[in-house]
Enzyme design. Sequence first.
Site, PDB file in Angstrom:
ATOM      1  N   LYS A   1      51.041  37.460  55.993  1.00 61.03           N
ATOM      2  CA  LYS A   1      49.844  38.188  55.252  1.00 61.03           C
ATOM      3  C   LYS A   1      50.029  39.817  54.947  1.00 61.03           C
ATOM      4  O   LYS A   1      49.457  39.868  55.538  1.00 61.03           O
ATOM      5  CB  LYS A   1      48.523  37.682  54.950  1.00 61.03           C
TER       6      LYS A   1
ATOM      7  N   LYS B   1      54.360  35.758  53.442  1.00 59.70           N
ATOM      8  CA  LYS B   1      53.721  36.058  51.718  1.00 59.70           C
ATOM      9  C   LYS B   1      53.328  37.138  51.331  1.00 59.70           C
ATOM     10  O   LYS B   1      52.939  37.902  52.609  1.00 59.70           O
ATOM     11  CB  LYS B   1      52.136  34.704  52.005  1.00 59.70           C
TER      12      LYS B   1
HETATM   13  C1  PBG Z   1      43.223  35.130  49.587  1.00 59.90           C
HETATM   14  C2  PBG Z   1      44.198  34.960  49.389  1.00 59.90           C
HETATM   15  C3  PBG Z   1      45.353  35.402  47.775  1.00 59.90           C
HETATM   16  C4  PBG Z   1      45.906  34.668  47.964  1.00 59.90           C
HETATM   17  C5  PBG Z   1      45.865  33.205  48.800  1.00 59.90           C
HETATM   18  N1  PBG Z   1      44.474  33.542  49.379  1.00 59.90           N
HETATM   19  C6  PBG Z   1      44.960  36.523  47.623  1.00 59.90           C
HETATM   20  C7  PBG Z   1      44.013  38.215  48.463  1.00 59.90           C
HETATM   21  O1  PBG Z   1      44.877  38.102  49.043  1.00 59.90           O
HETATM   22  O2  PBG Z   1      44.020  38.543  47.587  1.00 59.90           O
HETATM   23  C8  PBG Z   1      47.436  34.940  46.790  1.00 59.90           C
HETATM   24  C9  PBG Z   1      47.980  33.500  46.814  1.00 59.90           C
HETATM   25  C10 PBG Z   1      48.774  34.169  45.565  1.00 59.90           C
HETATM   26  O3  PBG Z   1      48.995  35.055  44.421  1.00 59.90           O
HETATM   27  O4  PBG Z   1      49.493  32.635  44.187  1.00 59.90           O
HETATM   28  N2  PBG Z   1      42.479  34.642  51.147  1.00 59.90           N
END
Ligand code: PBG
Length: 339
Positions: free
Chosen positions: A203, A257
């Site tokens: 991520k 992601k």
């Molecule tokens: C946070 C989380 C995020 C997303 C999913 N879980 C955002 C972040 O890390 O700030 C993002 C998903 C998206 O942008 O569709 N735990």
Amino acid sequence: MTQLFPGRFPATRLRRTRAESWSRRLVAETALSPNDLIWPVFVTHGDENEPIASMPGVERYSLKNIGRAAKEAYDLGIPLIALFPYTEPDKRSDDGREACNIDNLVCRAIGEIRSHAPDIGVMADVALDPYTSHGQDGLVDDMGRILNDETVAVLCRQAITQARAGCHMIAPSDMMDGRIGTIRNALDEEGFQAVQIMSYAAKYASAFYGPFRDAVGSRGVLKGDKKTYQMDPANSEEALREVAMDLAEGADSVIVKPGMPYLDIVSRVKQQFGVPTFAYQVSGEYAMLVAAAQSGALDQDAAIFESLLAFKRAGADGILSYFAPKAARILMQHDTIKP
Ligand code: PBG
């Protein structure tokens, strides 16, 4: 398998197999089906659904409506739904303790979905950002540092709470070191051996999460960035190390992601490990496609289909996408997108 037979014009004409729809369908190397889709859904308090300004067409579902929405997704053939809560400001705190409340929004939504759509899979995110007053995914010390091991201890309680509420799958999206193994042990000790872990293994600290932070109400409160725990977009060797560690710690499947700007990572992960690999078409990707379609710059249905198919071609087993129900409908009336 790549075929190295080179072919030679004019005996070989690659346009020959592209000439008719039946032939294109016959030689297609990749297919997309509703079975490949995971639908991320936002939930909120109150009786009414709420629109999300930066994600036109996406709503936060009220507890009253979430069960019906899940049933519709099930009827469209979508196997799994992923839940994200909008936590009211007065329930947010420095330590995010609402995450471990068995009566919180996510836990109640799990119950609603299990009773209305008993056969759809339910996944719950593990991270503290929807619950913290500072919007970070973990606990923060006096110096503003994100504490790793202390956070993991809370994440274990959050995971157990969500498993008790009835979710089938836990998805840690926090990027703390060592959380997969610790959460796996904690779940097993509580008797939840059957609950799967889909790890957000690779991520990235991405600008494409902006609309999501609106949706869960953490954009306004977030101080600083998440670069000390989410990955640097410059790196891909490191993504392989993250995935290898999460698998060794017991992850059943992994997520890359964001999605479309990271297809190279999806491809490397799938080739190297051969495990169930998922791509997350995140909120910013959704917003870009919708904005381009709304301005008339592209055909929305065709662009959705192509973007999702590209994840499959890169090696993903499935895609988390806010378009999931729409995509499932597009696939049902396949005539709109002739191959
Ligand atoms: C946070 C989380 C995020 C997303 C999913 N879980 C955002 C972040 O890390 O700030 C993002 C998903 C998206 O942008 O569709 N735990």
